[in-house]
Enzyme design. Structure first.
Site, PDB file in Angstrom:
ATOM      1  N   HIS A 118      -8.755  -3.374   2.146  1.00 35.24           N
ATOM      2  CA  HIS A 118      -9.103  -2.706   3.417  1.00 35.24           C
ATOM      3  C   HIS A 118     -10.121  -1.591   3.145  1.00 35.24           C
ATOM      4  O   HIS A 118      -9.824  -0.402   3.320  1.00 35.24           O
ATOM      5  CB  HIS A 118      -7.805  -2.169   4.016  1.00 35.24           C
ATOM      6  N   GLU A 140     -13.709  -5.274   5.413  1.00 35.32           N
ATOM      7  CA  GLU A 140     -12.524  -5.635   4.635  1.00 35.32           C
ATOM      8  C   GLU A 140     -12.591  -7.092   4.156  1.00 35.32           C
ATOM      9  O   GLU A 140     -12.946  -7.989   4.931  1.00 35.32           O
ATOM     10  CB  GLU A 140     -11.279  -5.422   5.497  1.00 35.32           C
ATOM     11  N   ARG A 155       0.815  -1.227   0.000  1.00 33.88           N
ATOM     12  CA  ARG A 155       0.000   0.000   0.000  1.00 33.88           C
ATOM     13  C   ARG A 155       0.848   1.278   0.000  1.00 33.88           C
ATOM     14  O   ARG A 155       0.323   2.358  -0.202  1.00 33.88           O
ATOM     15  CB  ARG A 155      -0.986   0.014   1.164  1.00 33.88           C
TER      16      ARG A 155
HETATM   17  O1  TA6 Z   1      -8.341  -3.425   9.651  1.00 32.91           O
HETATM   18  C1  TA6 Z   1      -8.381  -3.105  11.013  1.00 32.91           C
HETATM   19  C2  TA6 Z   1      -6.978  -2.709  11.443  1.00 32.91           C
HETATM   20  O2  TA6 Z   1      -6.108  -3.804  11.435  1.00 32.91           O
HETATM   21  C3  TA6 Z   1      -7.091  -2.064  12.805  1.00 32.91           C
HETATM   22  O3  TA6 Z   1      -6.484  -2.854  13.780  1.00 32.91           O
HETATM   23  C4  TA6 Z   1      -6.419  -0.711  12.594  1.00 32.91           C
HETATM   24  O4  TA6 Z   1      -5.040  -0.802  12.905  1.00 32.91           O
HETATM   25  C5  TA6 Z   1      -6.693  -0.468  11.124  1.00 32.91           C
HETATM   26  O5  TA6 Z   1      -6.451  -1.732  10.542  1.00 32.91           O
HETATM   27  C6  TA6 Z   1      -5.917   0.677  10.506  1.00 32.91           C
HETATM   28  O6  TA6 Z   1      -4.618   0.280  10.268  1.00 32.91           O
HETATM   29  P1  TA6 Z   1      -3.642   1.419   9.667  1.00 32.91           P
HETATM   30  O7  TA6 Z   1      -2.297   0.791   9.607  1.00 32.91           O
HETATM   31  O8  TA6 Z   1      -4.184   1.770   8.290  1.00 32.91           O
HETATM   32  O9  TA6 Z   1      -3.756   2.598  10.595  1.00 32.91           O
END
Ligand code: TA6
Length: 281
Positions: free
Chosen positions: A152, A253, A83
């Site tokens: 995501h 997601e 990403r």
């Molecule tokens: O998808 C949920 C998650 O794993 C949460 O635990 C939170 O950390 C979110 O992703 C956002 O992750 P990021 O690295 O984009 O801040």
């Protein structure tokens, strides 16, 4: 019409008679998608740092080759290198209101000490009245490898406190907020931080009475569904997340993580897809 994004990152944006949207070459990340006549379906923080090399808060980040800190729990960067890498844009096509954008990532563009193997990932996005996203991961080497992946997806809602999320009843899940395994009873409602990894291959529906719509997330090739809302404290702790923005989003997601990580033999490929469709309540 399809044109270069030309803002802070390279990519494409489009406006057709079915709607509008944008995809960055950075992370091959869908940034926005808004079907004609509707509020945006894909959410983007007003505080997102939209620049190369940084995780962009919103849209549909592609998590690969691991999710979060990975199965070992100590992997960085969070959610893998895909990403925050500039992908190769290989196709842009528009026809009769449908826009297709294809990106590729491979070992020549990005690796990590724990994932320095011959691979190719192809992201194909078809945007029209629905948004269809497909991730093809191929093992182009001579030894097996295992990966995690996630689309995501940040979804825009009127007020997350009024939303009902259906389709996961009976599914077991890891509740990362409480640190326990559990089984979903009925619909999901959000009245605090939610961070859950479900074992599920099914369709999820986000019922949004405020915007008067249902967003369906129909997936294939995915055994994990993650539902996330940071709520108040976590939003305040994230610099690229407005303090009150948690009210207007929820992540649903499409993934293969943990025990559902995918192992590919040499020459094998795996396809995971998620399609967003919107209907009135
Ligand atoms: O998808 C949920 C998650 O794993 C949460 O635990 C939170 O950390 C979110 O992703 C956002 O992750 P990021 O690295 O984009 O801040």
């Amino acid at each position: 019409m399809v044109e270069e994004l030309g803002d802070l990152v390279s990519g494409v944006r489009w406006t057709t008679d079915t709607g509008s949207g944008a995809i960055a070459d950075h992370g091959a990340q869908v940034l926005t998608w808004q079907p004609v006549g509707l509020e945006p379906v894909v959410w983007m923080s007003a505080h997102a740092l939209i620049t190369d090399g940084v995780a962009i808060r919103g849209g549909v980040p592609i998590c690969f080759p691991w999710f979060g800190p990975g199965r070992s729990g100590d992997m960085t960067p969070a959610h893998g290198f895909a990403r925050t890498t500039l992908w190769r844009r290989v196709e842009v096509m528009e026809s009769e209101g449908l826009v297709r954008v294809v990106h590729e990532l491979d070992q020549g563009l990005a690796t990590a000490p724990s994932f320095d193997v011959p691979y190719r990932v192809r992201s194909t996005v078809n945007a029209g009245a629905e948004l269809a996203m497909e991730l093809l991961v191929e093992n182009t080497g001579s030894a097996p490898f295992t990966f995690e992946a996630a689309l995501h997806t940040y979804l825009a809602v009127g007020d997350v406190r009024e939303v009902q999320i259906d389709g996961l009843a009976g599914a077991s899940f890891l509740d990362k907020v409480r640190g326990v395994e559990s089984v979903q009873e009925g619909s999901i409602t959000v009245a605090g931080e939610v961070d859950r990894v479900y074992d599920s291959e099914g369709t999820v529906e986000v019922v949004d009475p405020v915007l008067g719509r249902i967003i369906r997330v129909v997936k294939t090739g995915s055994s994990s569904t993650i539902v996330w809302n940071p709520w108040v404290e976590k939003s305040q702790a994230l610099a690229d997340f407005g303090d009150d923005e948690w009210q207007r989003m929820v992540c649903v997601e499409t993934a293969n993580v943990g025990d559902h990580a995918v192992t590919l033999a040499p020459g094998e490929g795996h396809v995971m897809s998620a399609t967003l469709a919107v209907s009135p309540t």
